[in-house]
Write a protein that holds these residues in place. Structure first.
Motif, mmCIF file in Angstrom:
data_model
loop_
_atom_site.group_PDB
_atom_site.id
_atom_site.type_symbol
_atom_site.label_atom_id
_atom_site.label_comp_id
_atom_site.label_asym_id
_atom_site.label_seq_id
_atom_site.Cartn_x
_atom_site.Cartn_y
_atom_site.Cartn_z
ATOM 1 N N THR A 273 5.903 -0.939 -3.506
ATOM 2 C CA THR A 273 5.004 -0.626 -2.361
ATOM 3 C C THR A 273 5.904 -0.926 -1.080
ATOM 4 N N LEU A 274 5.423 -0.595 -0.283
ATOM 5 C CA LEU A 274 6.435 -0.741 1.595
ATOM 6 C C LEU A 274 6.741 -1.863 1.435
ATOM 7 N N ARG A 275 6.311 -3.069 1.021
ATOM 8 C CA ARG A 275 7.038 -4.821 1.171
ATOM 9 C C ARG A 275 7.679 -4.766 0.084
ATOM 10 N N GLU A 276 7.714 -4.267 -0.981
ATOM 11 C CA GLU A 276 8.562 -4.053 -2.093
ATOM 12 C C GLU A 276 9.876 -3.642 -2.013
ATOM 13 N N HIS B 108 8.053 -10.529 -4.812
ATOM 14 C CA HIS B 108 8.008 -9.366 -4.786
ATOM 15 C C HIS B 108 9.201 -8.651 -5.440
#
Length: 89
Positions: free
Chosen positions: A14-17, A47
């Motif tokens: 994901t973008l956050r990861e 994460h």
């Protein structure tokens, strides 16, 4: 500086990861990452664990190495293969 690079056949983060992976690759602690992006340290840990599992890494250091090898991170704007080629030449 580490940079993101997208691949089509690697693990999907994901973008956050991706964001947290880059901070970890820069050497930030869980607490530092949490303060930087204003989330709880436990959320950062979650994460990091998700990324580690997706990359099948043994620990954080191995996770960053796997991310570079998968092309998810670039080192100093160069691919790892280019850096190795330059060291050998």
């Amino acid at each position: 500086m580490l940079q993101q690079k997208s691949l089509t056949n690697g693990p999907v983060l994901t973008l956050r990861e991706h964001e947290i992976l880059e901070f970890i690759a820069q050497g930030l602690s869980t607490k530092e990452v949490a303060q930087h992006i204003d989330i709880a340290p436990r959320t950062v840990d979650r994460h990091v664990e998700n990324v580690r599992l997706k990359l099948r890494a043994k620990n954080r250091t191995h996770m960053v190495a796997c991310a570079v090898m998968e092309g998810l991170l670039r080192v100093d704007g160069h691919d790892l293969d280019e850096a190795v080629d330059n060291d050998v030449a």
